[in-house]
Enzyme design. Structure first.
Site, PDB file in Angstrom:
ATOM      1  N   ASP A   1       4.354  -3.073  -1.505  1.00  8.94           N
ATOM      2  CA  ASP A   1       3.688  -3.600  -2.453  1.00  8.94           C
ATOM      3  C   ASP A   1       2.675  -4.686  -2.522  1.00  8.94           C
ATOM      4  O   ASP A   1       3.052  -5.796  -1.085  1.00  8.94           O
ATOM      5  CB  ASP A   1       4.744  -4.688  -2.921  1.00  8.94           C
ATOM      6  CG  ASP A   1       5.896  -3.683  -3.553  1.00  8.94           C
ATOM      7  OD1 ASP A   1       6.533  -2.473  -3.071  1.00  8.94           O
ATOM      8  OD2 ASP A   1       7.359  -4.307  -3.963  1.00  8.94           O
TER       9      ASP A   1
ATOM     10  N   HIS B   1       5.408   0.688   5.004  1.00  9.90           N
ATOM     11  CA  HIS B   1       6.682   2.237   5.515  1.00  9.90           C
ATOM     12  C   HIS B   1       5.447   3.103   5.140  1.00  9.90           C
ATOM     13  O   HIS B   1       4.104   2.926   5.611  1.00  9.90           O
ATOM     14  CB  HIS B   1       7.404   2.231   3.750  1.00  9.90           C
ATOM     15  CG  HIS B   1       8.211   1.554   3.626  1.00  9.90           C
ATOM     16  ND1 HIS B   1       9.566   1.755   3.939  1.00  9.90           N
ATOM     17  CD2 HIS B   1       8.294  -0.341   3.156  1.00  9.90           C
ATOM     18  CE1 HIS B   1      10.790   0.969   3.467  1.00  9.90           C
ATOM     19  NE2 HIS B   1       9.922   0.091   3.060  1.00  9.90           N
TER      20      HIS B   1
ATOM     21  N   SER C   1       0.395 -10.460   4.195  1.00 10.88           N
ATOM     22  CA  SER C   1      -0.531 -10.268   5.179  1.00 10.88           C
ATOM     23  C   SER C   1      -1.022  -9.192   4.368  1.00 10.88           C
ATOM     24  O   SER C   1      -1.024  -8.345   3.303  1.00 10.88           O
ATOM     25  CB  SER C   1      -0.690  -9.589   6.408  1.00 10.88           C
ATOM     26  OG  SER C   1      -1.058 -10.098   7.521  1.00 10.88           O
TER      27      SER C   1
END
Length: 275
Positions: A80, A138, A243
């Site tokens: 996200d 992911h 980050s």
């Protein structure tokens, strides 16, 4: 050798605080204060009071799996995040922010000097995670991980003000660089960039990789003996604060299907892979 910077020390201090389990009432107050301060949307996650530390809240797991775009050729967002810049590389140059470039030769370091040249005039996507985003990353596609380079460095903030004022920010900061290949043998790099207060970046399948841990020499990990394949949507690891994730692909391999200044969600298609 990379020398320890004040940003590393500050991040280690913050990491100790975020990892400390306070008494339940105190911890619940800290967690709820963080959620309210940043406006976290917790609908996909457990209640704030259930997390034993602030870092457990940062690295919260989804209560149920996200839908993943499993269509052939769909490369999905690994996180996200906010797309800060994306598009074609100009030889070895990518945009850090409008008006400020960085070199993938410098980013990937001398250890990947030959490999970086295979990316010239390819495509890239910069994905910025704010402190309120879901902090796990992911796999964006089915890829074989050939090697990982841990490059210690500074931990400057990676938010928009810092992107605008700090030259070569991604090059200066600590990073974990994954060299990956598609089933057709085309190369994709995934670069995880550390930032201020990111106590750790983890790799789910290799606990040897320890970031912001008083290690000053680059370390290369190879996975040659047995092919290491991860599938689209598989957990790769987590930031213990927000980050940036950078994606790079060879020319003609990745067609970007998103725009800069766009918020994307893990599982959504952001590019098309054509082999």
């Amino acid at each position: 050798m990379v020398k320890k910077h004040i940003t590393n020390t500050v991040s280690q201090w913050f990491g100790r605080f975020a990892d400390h389990p306070f008494p339940s009432r105190v911890q619940s107050f800290i967690n709820h204060a963080y959620v309210n301060l940043l406006g976290l949307d917790m609908r996909e996650f457990a209640p704030p009071s259930t997390y034993p530390t602030l870092n457990a809240l940062f690295t919260r797991e989804l209560k149920k799996p996200r839908p993943i775009d499993q269509r052939a050729g769909a490369l999905v967002s690994p996180v996200d995040a906010f797309v800060t810049e994306c598009g074609p590389l100009k030889k070895d140059r990518a945009m850090q922010i409008k008006g400020m470039e960085y070199s993938i030769d410098d980013l990937l370091t001398l250890q990947y000097g030959k490999e970086a040249k295979t990316l010239y005039d390819g495509t890239y996507i910069n994905l910025y995670l704010s402190p309120k985003d879901y902090h796990r990353y992911h796999m964006p596609y089915k890829l074989r991980i050939a090697s990982i380079l841990h490059r210690p460095g500074k931990l400057y903030p990676v938010n928009f003000p810092s992107l605008r004022r700090t030259k070569d920010l991604f090059v200066e900061n600590e990073r974990v660089i994954l060299e990956c290949f598609t089933e057709g043998g085309k190369r994709i790099f995934i670069v995880l960039v550390g930032a201020l207060n990111v106590g750790k970046m983890t790799i789910a399948f290799d606990p040897r990789i320890q970031t912001n841990a008083d290690r000053y020499e680059p370390t290369l990990y190879r996975y040659d003996q047995k092919p290491l394949w991860l599938y689209k949507g598989d957990l790769l690891g987590m930031f213990k604060m927000g980050s940036t994730v950078l994606l790079f692909a060879e020319p003609g391999l990745m067609e970007v299907r998103t725009n800069d200044r766009t918020h994307v969600r893990f599982g959504e298609k952001i590019a098309h892979i054509g082999e």
